[in-house]
Motif scaffolding. Structure first.
Motif, PDB file in Angstrom:
ATOM      1  N   SER A 203       0.846  -1.206   0.000  1.00 27.60           N
ATOM      2  CA  SER A 203       0.000   0.000   0.000  1.00 27.60           C
ATOM      3  C   SER A 203       0.876   1.248   0.000  1.00 27.60           C
ATOM      4  O   SER A 203       0.756   2.115   0.867  1.00 27.60           O
ATOM      5  CB  SER A 203      -0.951   0.012   1.206  1.00 27.60           C
ATOM      6  OG  SER A 203      -0.231  -0.069   2.423  1.00 27.60           O
ATOM      7  N   LEU A 204       1.749   1.338  -0.974  1.00 28.86           N
ATOM      8  CA  LEU A 204       2.669   2.467  -1.057  1.00 28.86           C
ATOM      9  C   LEU A 204       1.936   3.743  -1.476  1.00 28.86           C
ATOM     10  O   LEU A 204       1.048   3.706  -2.325  1.00 28.86           O
ATOM     11  CB  LEU A 204       3.775   2.172  -2.074  1.00 28.86           C
ATOM     12  CG  LEU A 204       4.759   1.059  -1.710  1.00 28.86           C
ATOM     13  CD1 LEU A 204       5.694   0.786  -2.881  1.00 28.86           C
ATOM     14  CD2 LEU A 204       5.555   1.414  -0.455  1.00 28.86           C
ATOM     15  N   PRO A 205       2.319   4.891  -0.896  1.00 28.75           N
ATOM     16  CA  PRO A 205       1.706   6.153  -1.306  1.00 28.75           C
ATOM     17  C   PRO A 205       2.247   6.632  -2.647  1.00 28.75           C
ATOM     18  O   PRO A 205       3.190   6.044  -3.200  1.00 28.75           O
ATOM     19  CB  PRO A 205       2.113   7.105  -0.177  1.00 28.75           C
ATOM     20  CG  PRO A 205       3.404   6.552   0.325  1.00 28.75           C
ATOM     21  CD  PRO A 205       3.288   5.063   0.195  1.00 28.75           C
ATOM     22  N   ALA A 206       1.673   7.691  -3.157  1.00 29.68           N
ATOM     23  CA  ALA A 206       2.121   8.277  -4.421  1.00 29.68           C
ATOM     24  C   ALA A 206       3.577   8.720  -4.324  1.00 29.68           C
ATOM     25  O   ALA A 206       4.104   8.963  -3.233  1.00 29.68           O
ATOM     26  CB  ALA A 206       1.230   9.467  -4.779  1.00 29.68           C
ATOM     27  N   ASN A 207       4.222   8.823  -5.474  1.00 29.19           N
ATOM     28  CA  ASN A 207       5.608   9.298  -5.564  1.00 29.19           C
ATOM     29  C   ASN A 207       6.592   8.397  -4.809  1.00 29.19           C
ATOM     30  O   ASN A 207       7.589   8.877  -4.269  1.00 29.19           O
ATOM     31  CB  ASN A 207       5.739  10.739  -5.051  1.00 29.19           C
ATOM     32  CG  ASN A 207       5.013  11.735  -5.914  1.00 29.19           C
ATOM     33  OD1 ASN A 207       4.972  11.583  -7.137  1.00 29.19           O
ATOM     34  ND2 ASN A 207       4.417  12.743  -5.301  1.00 29.19           N
ATOM     35  N   THR A 208       6.307   7.109  -4.760  1.00 33.04           N
ATOM     36  CA  THR A 208       7.214   6.154  -4.122  1.00 33.04           C
ATOM     37  C   THR A 208       7.782   5.223  -5.184  1.00 33.04           C
ATOM     38  O   THR A 208       7.027   4.618  -5.955  1.00 33.04           O
ATOM     39  CB  THR A 208       6.486   5.327  -3.048  1.00 33.04           C
ATOM     40  OG1 THR A 208       5.906   6.210  -2.087  1.00 33.04           O
ATOM     41  CG2 THR A 208       7.457   4.392  -2.340  1.00 33.04           C
TER      42      THR A 208
END
Length: 345
Positions: A203-208
């Motif tokens: 569940s990585l956030p944006a810009n990762t």
């Protein structure tokens, strides 16, 4: 200087196809270099950029050490506190003489769940221990808590991830907070490191940036099945290069710890060889005259490669984040050679 550094990094990038972000910042927080290469997401062709979050593996052990020092500053622990006094989990095979100091300096002698002297393939751990079940620090305990001691307490330096898992559990017990929440509140939020955190790989956030493992035939895969699903006190945080530079500036200006405890954190507690020492969660490099020339942290995982350093004579900060398994060391070596040759360091 900026052009020279750009040319050096570009040359190394062309040889190694480096993927990541490189930041070099001077004392005035002016960027001497800020370049990004490769893709954060290869499938979608999303490029890495200055605000991309990268995993830093063991590079975040220094956050754990600072958390322990903050609790010591509050009188909740001491460096001489024994493991048996501050941990309620069953570690009956561990020597009762193990202290906080031993854990911080990798001299506890306890067994590791991934012993780099005995194992080479980090991914092999997850054949019998599914990585998706490792979401909390206590989930790591069965991997090492019933093993016998590896060395005598204080006998020698032996890089040890399990020791930092125990330090994280101590932070949780004494603070009453989940470890990642403690770091978020007491380091990241305090310093306005707004893009940093401990994120789950599913569940990585944006810009990762996704981490990539490259095969000799040119094919690749992501590292989602190669690492614990969520990082913890031994490694696995995500940062941007800018946030890491912010961290170094704050640490050196005593924004996280008192001056006395900061100096203790950065003291050479263990000599590894003539030039390399270890403090609390941080590597220390000395020159031939035994003067400290840099403090640095680094991290390697499948699909993750990270180096970052602070140079005390000039207050220059260097951050190299990569979403591949190698490349950061070569970039750091090239940058340092130019900065030393130019007498900036």
């Amino acid at each position: 200087m900026q052009t020279k550094l750009q040319n050096i990094v570009m040359e190394i990038h062309q040889k190694n196809e480096f993927s990541g972000t490189v930041l070099v910042e001077n004392q005035e927080k002016v960027a001497l270099l800020n370049q990004s290469f490769g893709y954060a997401n290869r499938s979608e062709q999303i490029k890495n950029h200055a605000n991309t979050r990268f995993g830093i593996a063991s590079g975040c052990k220094i956050f754990t050490a600072i958390a322990i020092c903050q609790l010591i500053e509050k009188g909740m622990l001491s460096f001489d506190t024994r493991l048996s006094e501050c941990l309620h989990h069953d570690v009956k095979n561990f020597d009762a003489k193990v202290t906080i100091h031993h854990l911080l300096t990798h001299t506890s002698g306890i067994p590791d769940y991934f012993d780099e002297e005995e194992m080479e393939d980090f991914e092999a751990l997850w054949v019998e221990n599914p990585m998706y079940q490792l979401r909390e620090l206590s989930d790591f305990l069965p991997l090492f808590q019933n093993k016998p001691m590896k060395n005598e307490v204080g006998e020698r330096f032996h890089y040890n991830n399990a020791g930092y898992i125990l330090l994280g559990l101590i932070v949780e017990r004494r603070s009453g907070m989940v470890f990642s929440d403690y770091i978020q509140q007491n380091i990241f939020n305090q310093l306005n490191m707004t893009e940093s955190g401990y994120f789950s790989l599913d569940s990585l956030p944006a810009n990762t940036a996704l981490g990539y493992l490259d095969n000799p035939d040119g094919s690749w895969k992501t590292n989602i099945y190669s690492l614990p699903v969520k990082g913890g006190s031994d490694g696995g945080a995500f940062v941007t290069a800018t946030d890491m530079a912010t961290f170094w500036h704050a640490l050196m200006n005593f924004e996280l710890l008192s001056e006395d405890l900061t100096k203790l954190l950065l003291s050479p507690h263990i000599e590894i060889n003539e030039s390399d020492c270890y403090g609390y969660g941080v590597w220390i490099k000395r020159n031939s005259e035994r003067a400290i020339i840099k403090y640095h942290v680094m991290g390697y995982d499948p699909g993750v490669c990270f180096h970052s350093a602070f140079y005390p004579d000039s207050s220059v900060k260097a951050v190299i984040c990569s979403n591949q398994s190698n490349g950061a060391f070569d970039i750091m070596k090239g940058i340092e050679a130019e900065l030393f040759a130019s007498k900036i360091l």
